[in-house]
Design a protein around this motif. Sequence first.
Motif, PDB file in Angstrom:
ATOM      1  N   UNK A  79       8.695   4.544  -4.093  1.00 47.49           N
ATOM      2  CA  UNK A  79       8.291   5.977  -4.558  1.00 47.49           C
ATOM      3  C   UNK A  79       7.135   6.587  -3.703  1.00 47.49           C
ATOM      4  N   UNK A  80       7.274   7.645  -3.633  1.00 47.77           N
ATOM      5  CA  UNK A  80       6.393   8.638  -2.479  1.00 47.77           C
ATOM      6  C   UNK A  80       4.978   8.311  -3.104  1.00 47.77           C
ATOM      7  N   UNK A  81       4.560   8.162  -4.308  1.00 44.66           N
ATOM      8  CA  UNK A  81       3.365   8.132  -4.640  1.00 44.66           C
ATOM      9  C   UNK A  81       2.538   6.621  -4.462  1.00 44.66           C
ATOM     10  N   UNK A  82       3.027   5.671  -4.001  1.00 42.22           N
ATOM     11  CA  UNK A  82       2.539   4.415  -3.785  1.00 42.22           C
ATOM     12  C   UNK A  82       1.403   4.758  -2.792  1.00 42.22           C
ATOM     13  N   UNK A  83       0.364   4.168  -3.005  1.00 45.41           N
ATOM     14  CA  UNK A  83      -0.939   4.393  -2.158  1.00 45.41           C
ATOM     15  C   UNK A  83      -0.826   3.419  -0.927  1.00 45.41           C
ATOM     16  N   UNK A  84      -1.598   3.832  -0.006  1.00 46.80           N
ATOM     17  CA  UNK A  84      -1.403   2.771   1.120  1.00 46.80           C
ATOM     18  C   UNK A  84      -1.941   1.193   0.770  1.00 46.80           C
ATOM     19  N   UNK A  85      -2.898   1.292  -0.389  1.00 49.41           N
ATOM     20  CA  UNK A  85      -3.397  -0.082  -0.737  1.00 49.41           C
ATOM     21  C   UNK A  85      -2.363  -0.903  -1.667  1.00 49.41           C
ATOM     22  N   UNK A  86      -1.632   0.002  -2.272  1.00 54.76           N
ATOM     23  CA  UNK A  86      -0.516  -0.632  -2.959  1.00 54.76           C
ATOM     24  C   UNK A  86       0.691  -1.189  -2.072  1.00 54.76           C
ATOM     25  N   UNK A  87       0.944  -0.322  -1.043  1.00 57.01           N
ATOM     26  CA  UNK A  87       2.149  -0.778   0.211  1.00 57.01           C
ATOM     27  C   UNK A  87       1.401  -1.828   0.884  1.00 57.01           C
ATOM     28  N   UNK A  88       0.219  -2.020   1.024  1.00 57.99           N
ATOM     29  CA  UNK A  88      -0.177  -3.172   1.752  1.00 57.99           C
ATOM     30  C   UNK A  88      -0.021  -4.258   0.895  1.00 57.99           C
ATOM     31  N   UNK A  89      -0.370  -4.205  -0.366  1.00 61.21           N
ATOM     32  CA  UNK A  89      -0.309  -5.467  -1.279  1.00 61.21           C
ATOM     33  C   UNK A  89       1.205  -5.842  -1.466  1.00 61.21           C
ATOM     34  N   UNK A  90       2.078  -4.961  -1.367  1.00 57.57           N
ATOM     35  CA  UNK A  90       3.495  -5.073  -1.343  1.00 57.57           C
ATOM     36  C   UNK A  90       4.008  -6.076  -0.350  1.00 57.57           C
ATOM     37  N   UNK A  91       3.415  -5.703   0.709  1.00 58.27           N
ATOM     38  CA  UNK A  91       3.864  -6.151   2.130  1.00 58.27           C
ATOM     39  C   UNK A  91       3.007  -7.504   2.609  1.00 58.27           C
ATOM     40  N   UNK A  92       2.262  -7.770   1.701  1.00 54.30           N
ATOM     41  CA  UNK A  92       1.287  -9.129   2.109  1.00 54.30           C
ATOM     42  C   UNK A  92       1.989 -10.345   1.093  1.00 54.30           C
ATOM     43  N   UNK A  93       2.097 -11.244   1.905  1.00 54.25           N
ATOM     44  CA  UNK A  93       2.762 -12.471   1.313  1.00 54.25           C
ATOM     45  C   UNK A  93       1.727 -13.266   0.487  1.00 54.25           C
ATOM     46  N   UNK A  94       1.959 -13.310  -0.746  1.00 53.20           N
ATOM     47  CA  UNK A  94       0.971 -14.028  -1.776  1.00 53.20           C
ATOM     48  C   UNK A  94       1.076 -15.543  -1.352  1.00 53.20           C
TER      49      UNK A  94
END
Length: 205
Positions: free
Chosen positions: A20-35
């Motif tokens: 979704x367009x409203x994902x923030x840069x912080x949320x996108x970074x969390x999504x693309x960081x492997x836990x």
Amino acid sequence: MSKPKNWPDSFPYLESPLHAKDLTPTQLQALHTRPVSVAVLPAASTLTPSPNVHIQPIRDASHPAHGQFGLFATQNLRPGAFILAYLGRVHAGLESAAESDYDLWLDREADVAVDAARQGNEGRFVNDYRGVRERANAVFGTGWCERWGEVCVGVWVAGGKNAGKGIRRGDEILVSYGKGFWAERRHAEGGGEEERGGDAKTSWG
Ligand SMILES: C[S@@+](CC[C@H](N)C(=O)[O-])C[C@H]1O[C@@H](n2cnc3c(N)ncnc32)[C@H](O)[C@@H]1O
């Protein structure tokens, strides 16, 4: 693009998560960081359509989702095995599709959820075990999807002590939506709230 058999014409079939367009840069970074603590899912395990499942109309009149669809195993699946990714619109949880029956938390801490109400993959057809069999034979969880390089929601065969023999070919794949889901539903229908205690969004566990 190939779509699974019985995929409804009215819904876009997703082969990757839709951001979704409203994902923030912080949320996108969390999504693309492997836990560190989640299962790594190699690209070969997230093929679309999934070779592990098929979508079938529920024709058994005693099934509580009679007249809808369900997800069934195309092969024997061992306890703990990964089945498929749950794809949908990945969105900020705050902007929750509260009325959606297809909305799952992806990362509560980062406030990110995935909603398959309007588009998705076969995962959106997983039913709840209540009224169908004694317990769930599958669970929702999160993993690191190497195909897309991001954290994703998936469905696994139930594991652990009481898991039994896994899922047999032809069995319906059934999870627990959590008591919160059904409490919300009763609430929306004007019923009591006595079972409240789960998440507002569909939960698992
Ligand atoms: C995520 S969808 C599952 C797929 C759905 N059967 C379909 O064909 O789109 C969730 C919806 O399925 C139905 N459902 C799933 N499990 C159920 C159950 N155990 N009893 C009654 N309804 C169920 C409910 O209508 C629920 O809102």
